[in-house]
Design a protein around this motif. Structure first.
Motif, PDB file in Angstrom:
ATOM      1  N   LEU A 561      28.141  49.341  35.760  1.00  0.00           N
ATOM      2  CA  LEU A 561      29.507  48.890  36.063  1.00  0.00           C
ATOM      3  C   LEU A 561      29.859  47.725  35.151  1.00  0.00           C
ATOM      4  N   ARG A 562      30.882  47.913  34.347  1.00  0.00           N
ATOM      5  CA  ARG A 562      31.304  46.843  33.441  1.00  0.00           C
ATOM      6  C   ARG A 562      32.276  45.883  34.114  1.00  0.00           C
ATOM      7  N   ARG A 563      33.172  46.425  34.948  1.00  0.00           N
ATOM      8  CA  ARG A 563      34.207  45.588  35.553  1.00  0.00           C
ATOM      9  C   ARG A 563      34.777  46.317  36.765  1.00  0.00           C
ATOM     10  N   TYR A 564      35.214  45.571  37.739  1.00  0.00           N
ATOM     11  CA  TYR A 564      35.883  46.163  38.890  1.00  0.00           C
ATOM     12  C   TYR A 564      37.097  45.308  39.244  1.00  0.00           C
ATOM     13  N   SER A 565      38.074  45.929  39.900  1.00  0.00           N
ATOM     14  CA  SER A 565      39.309  45.235  40.256  1.00  0.00           C
ATOM     15  C   SER A 565      39.718  45.638  41.660  1.00  0.00           C
ATOM     16  N   ARG A 566      40.035  44.644  42.467  1.00  0.00           N
ATOM     17  CA  ARG A 566      40.559  44.909  43.809  1.00  0.00           C
ATOM     18  C   ARG A 566      42.073  44.749  43.780  1.00  0.00           C
ATOM     19  N   GLU A 567      42.793  45.820  44.057  1.00  0.00           N
ATOM     20  CA  GLU A 567      44.239  45.767  44.175  1.00  0.00           C
ATOM     21  C   GLU A 567      44.613  46.113  45.613  1.00  0.00           C
ATOM     22  N   GLU A 568      45.883  45.923  45.943  1.00  0.00           N
ATOM     23  CA  GLU A 568      46.303  46.147  47.324  1.00  0.00           C
ATOM     24  C   GLU A 568      46.107  47.590  47.766  1.00  0.00           C
ATOM     25  N   ASN A 569      46.270  48.518  46.839  1.00  0.00           N
ATOM     26  CA  ASN A 569      46.271  49.928  47.232  1.00  0.00           C
ATOM     27  C   ASN A 569      45.027  50.688  46.787  1.00  0.00           C
ATOM     28  N   TYR A 570      44.149  50.054  46.007  1.00  0.00           N
ATOM     29  CA  TYR A 570      42.968  50.760  45.527  1.00  0.00           C
ATOM     30  C   TYR A 570      41.937  49.770  44.994  1.00  0.00           C
ATOM     31  N   LEU A 571      40.719  50.290  44.821  1.00  0.00           N
ATOM     32  CA  LEU A 571      39.636  49.573  44.156  1.00  0.00           C
ATOM     33  C   LEU A 571      39.326  50.345  42.887  1.00  0.00           C
ATOM     34  N   MET A 572      39.270  49.654  41.744  1.00  0.00           N
ATOM     35  CA  MET A 572      39.081  50.320  40.456  1.00  0.00           C
ATOM     36  C   MET A 572      37.752  49.901  39.844  1.00  0.00           C
ATOM     37  N   PHE A 573      36.951  50.910  39.431  1.00  0.00           N
ATOM     38  CA  PHE A 573      35.676  50.661  38.771  1.00  0.00           C
ATOM     39  C   PHE A 573      35.755  51.138  37.320  1.00  0.00           C
ATOM     40  N   GLU A 574      35.274  50.326  36.389  1.00  0.00           N
ATOM     41  CA  GLU A 574      35.191  50.703  34.977  1.00  0.00           C
ATOM     42  C   GLU A 574      33.714  50.817  34.603  1.00  0.00           C
ATOM     43  N   LEU A 575      33.257  52.032  34.288  1.00  0.00           N
ATOM     44  CA  LEU A 575      31.858  52.279  33.982  1.00  0.00           C
ATOM     45  C   LEU A 575      31.626  52.330  32.478  1.00  0.00           C
ATOM     46  N   SER A 576      30.378  52.110  32.093  1.00  0.00           N
ATOM     47  CA  SER A 576      30.055  51.991  30.677  1.00  0.00           C
ATOM     48  C   SER A 576      30.125  53.305  29.929  1.00  0.00           C
TER      49      SER A 576
END
Length: 647
Positions: A561-576
């Motif tokens: 996992l390079r980065r993750y983001s918590r937003e109001e409507n979803y959780l976003m994962f950015e993989l390598s």
């Protein structure tokens, strides 16, 4: 100075006749306290100054030799006339034209230059885009993006009243732009229906920065009595005895909301002085015959509070129940310019929530804080004795147009990170390269310019996770059986499922990230290994997998996992490996993998379907396990990818 006609189509309505202009181009100030009748002498002066704006030649040349062909006359304000301008490629702009003869002293010149500097520094999807600024012997030209669908004022004149779903949508766009301005320490001070325009896609854009000012710290105030009578805040009328700040823009939100829902501003009267007295006493009401909801009336009442300290913040306004009390449209169409939309009745509650959150995301409600703008004195000094504008405001000079200042707290953070700055820059560059490749592939697939791939492995998924970032970082388990931990400083430790094999991922100044493999227990990593193994046991015992597919052997096991983001409507994962996983609040998960060429849907009951993106777009949804809101979520994901790209 009113830019209204510069931003609207040829047959737009007349300029707001109640805005009183005095002292300088760009200053629209109300009649001062004690004056009960319009100043007819002042009116003559206004007309005379407007007449000073000579019609530009058929081709206006800039200092660099670039030519703009003058088009139709669009309208005029107290000190400016507006024309269409077409560049050599045929692109059309709006040119706000100010006569040099009307700029009679240093104060009026400084005000004009401040307007230009502030507007030039803005970059937001809901703010009219500043394009260029140049001059000839008699005029100064401010070139702006043209908004062909007129203004909110024109819309209200055509429709008389707007529906609540429309106003919800418009308020989010307006508040997003205001929040951007306030993050940059800019107060607009002349927000009104006539200064907010529709672009070709019917998105709203705030224009006319003639009264905008910079407030460098929260404790500072401005004391100039300025604005348009129906929209002016009570603290502005207090003048030097009270002072005003960012809250005047919040007040304007309440005025505009009232006007759109009930057909007119709350304090409107024929006599300007009566308007001011009503504002000071907070005397207004709601028409008894109106069917506008109680939630809307409650929000307007909250915003139109005489004490600026008691008004809700922009975020608090968006948290009000009115925004989720009824339908929230995904977009507004051009048909709305002439008739009330009918399709809103078919928008479900769940779809409204998704649309609301998508709209907030698009306007940057949850974006990172922006660095404030500072106007330098050197910016406002002419570099040539006979020229009005300094060279830094002329075309082909994109450097040092304005300087952004940082708070001491921000500067300290920067200084503390100097040792790792190169590593972070490389990491961000690599993230951006992956994002760019994915966005480009999606565009190519949508345009049918990529040959369709049909087979791929199921993507590696973030199957379980625990957010412990308040202390150590973010723990996760992948569908390939590996457990990882993304530490708060940016490095990761990855543990294979079947053995004591570890991979340590660190930032690199050369390639963004480097991986180091080792087996067994390393003393220098004992604490980190303990953390990873603790959360591995916890997730295995207490959490369930995201899908029912189970772990399998993957060709590439070094995924992290390079980065993750918590937003109001979803959780976003950015993989390598170029995958982007979105976990939505309705428990559906969608993954873009192979740099956007494949898409996977995991249902709430853990059914999984992986297909080429081309197939899903052609079908309009997944085949075996469609998602009712796929189209909305797909737009969510594309917008999220674009917003992650650093500028």
């Amino acid at each position: 100075m009113n830019t209204g006609r510069a931003l609207q189509s040829l047959n737009g309505a007349q300029l707001n006749s109640k805005a009183v202009h005095q002292h300088a181009p760009g200053l629209k100030t109300p009649v001062k306290s004690g004056v009960t009748k319009p100043d007819t002498k002042h009116k003559k002066k206004k007309e005379k100054l407007s007449a000073l704006c000579k019609t530009p030649p058929s081709v206006v040349k800039t200092r660099s030799g670039r030519g703009y062909r003058r088009g139709s006359f669009l309208g005029e304000g107290g000190f400016a006339r507006c024309f269409q301008m077409k560049d050599e490629s045929g692109k059309i702009f709006a040119a706000k034209t100010v006569a040099k003869a009307s700029i009679k002293n240093e104060k009026t010149k400084t005000k004009l230059l401040s307007e230009i500097k502030i507007h030039k520094s803005m970059s937001h999807p809901n703010i009219v885009q500043f394009v260029d600024c140049f001059e000839d012997e008699v005029n100064v030209y401010i070139l702006l993006e043209i908004c062909p669908n007129q203004s909110l004022m024109d819309l209200l004149k055509n429709r008389k009243l707007l529906s609540e779903p429309e106003v919800r949508y418009f308020m989010v766009q307006i508040i997003g732009a205001i929040k951007y301005l306030h993050r940059r320490r800019v107060v607009h001070r002349d927000l009104k229906l006539g200064n907010i325009f529709f672009d070709p896609e019917m998105n709203l854009k705030i224009g006319d920065f003639g009264l905008a000012t910079i407030i460098s710290s929260p404790d500072k105030k401005r004391y100039t009595i300025c604005g348009t009578p129906n929209y002016i805040a009570p603290e502005v009328l207090g003048g030097k005895n009270v002072g005003h700040s960012f809250e005047v823009d919040v007040w304007a939100v309440g005025i505009m909301m009232h006007a759109l829902l009930f057909g007119k501003p709350p304090f409107q009267a024929k006599d300007v002085q009566v308007i001011y007295e009503r504002i000071k006493k907070n005397e207004y009401g709601f028409p008894e015959e109106s069917t506008v909801s109680e939630e809307a009336r409650d929000l307007i009442t909250d915003i139109l509070c005489t004490d600026p300290a008691e008004r809700p913040t922009l975020d608090e306004i968006l948290e009000h129940e009115w925004f989720q009390a009824g339908p929230f449209p995904r977009t507004i169409t051009v048909d709305s310019l002439t008739k009330k939309p009918r399709q809103f009745a078919y928008i479900t509650k769940e779809e409204s929530i998704i649309n609301f959150n998508l709209c907030k995301q698009q306007v940057g409600i949850n974006a990172a804080p922006k660095r404030p703008v500072e106007i330098l004195k050197t910016d406002l000094e002419s570099e040539k004795p006979k020229a009005l504008l300094p060279n830094s405001l002329s075309p082909n000079n994109t450097k040092s147009k304005y300087r952004e200042i940082n708070s001491p707290k921000y500067l300290n953070k920067v200084n503390n990170k100097l040792a790792t700055a190169h590593q972070e820059n490389k990491m961000i560059a690599l993230l951006d390269d992956t994002l760019s490749a994915t966005i480009d592939n999606i565009k190519q697939v949508e345009a049918r310019r990529l040959s369709t791939l049909t087979e791929t492995d199921k993507p590696v998924l973030v199957s379980k996770w625990v957010d412990y970032s308040n202390k150590h970082g973010f723990s996760y388990q992948l569908s390939n059986g590996c457990t990882g931990f993304l530490f708060n400083d940016g490095h990761s430790l990855l543990k294979a499922q079947e053995a004591k094999n570890y991979i340590r991922v660190k930032a690199s100044t050369e390639i963004g990230w480097t991986t180091t493999k080792f087996t067994g227990f390393k003393n220098e990593l004992s604490k980190e290994i303990e953390i990873v193994e603790f959360f591995e046991r916890y997730m295995s015992k207490h959490l369930s997998d995201v899908s029912s597919a189970g772990a399998k052997v993957f060709k590439n096991r070094d995924v992290f996992l390079r980065r993750y983001s918590r937003e109001e409507n979803y959780l976003m994962f950015e993989l390598s490996n170029g995958s982007y996983q979105f976990n939505f609040k309705d428990h559906h998960k969608i993954v873009l993998s192979e740099f956007g060429l494949f898409i996977t849907h995991i249902t709430p009951n853990k059914q999984i379907e992986t297909l080429p993106l081309r197939y899903v777009l052609d079908n309009g949804n997944f085949y075996e396990h469609p998602d009712e809101y796929f189209e909305v979520k797909y737009d969510f994901m594309k917008q999220a990818l674009r917003q992650k790209l650093t500028v």
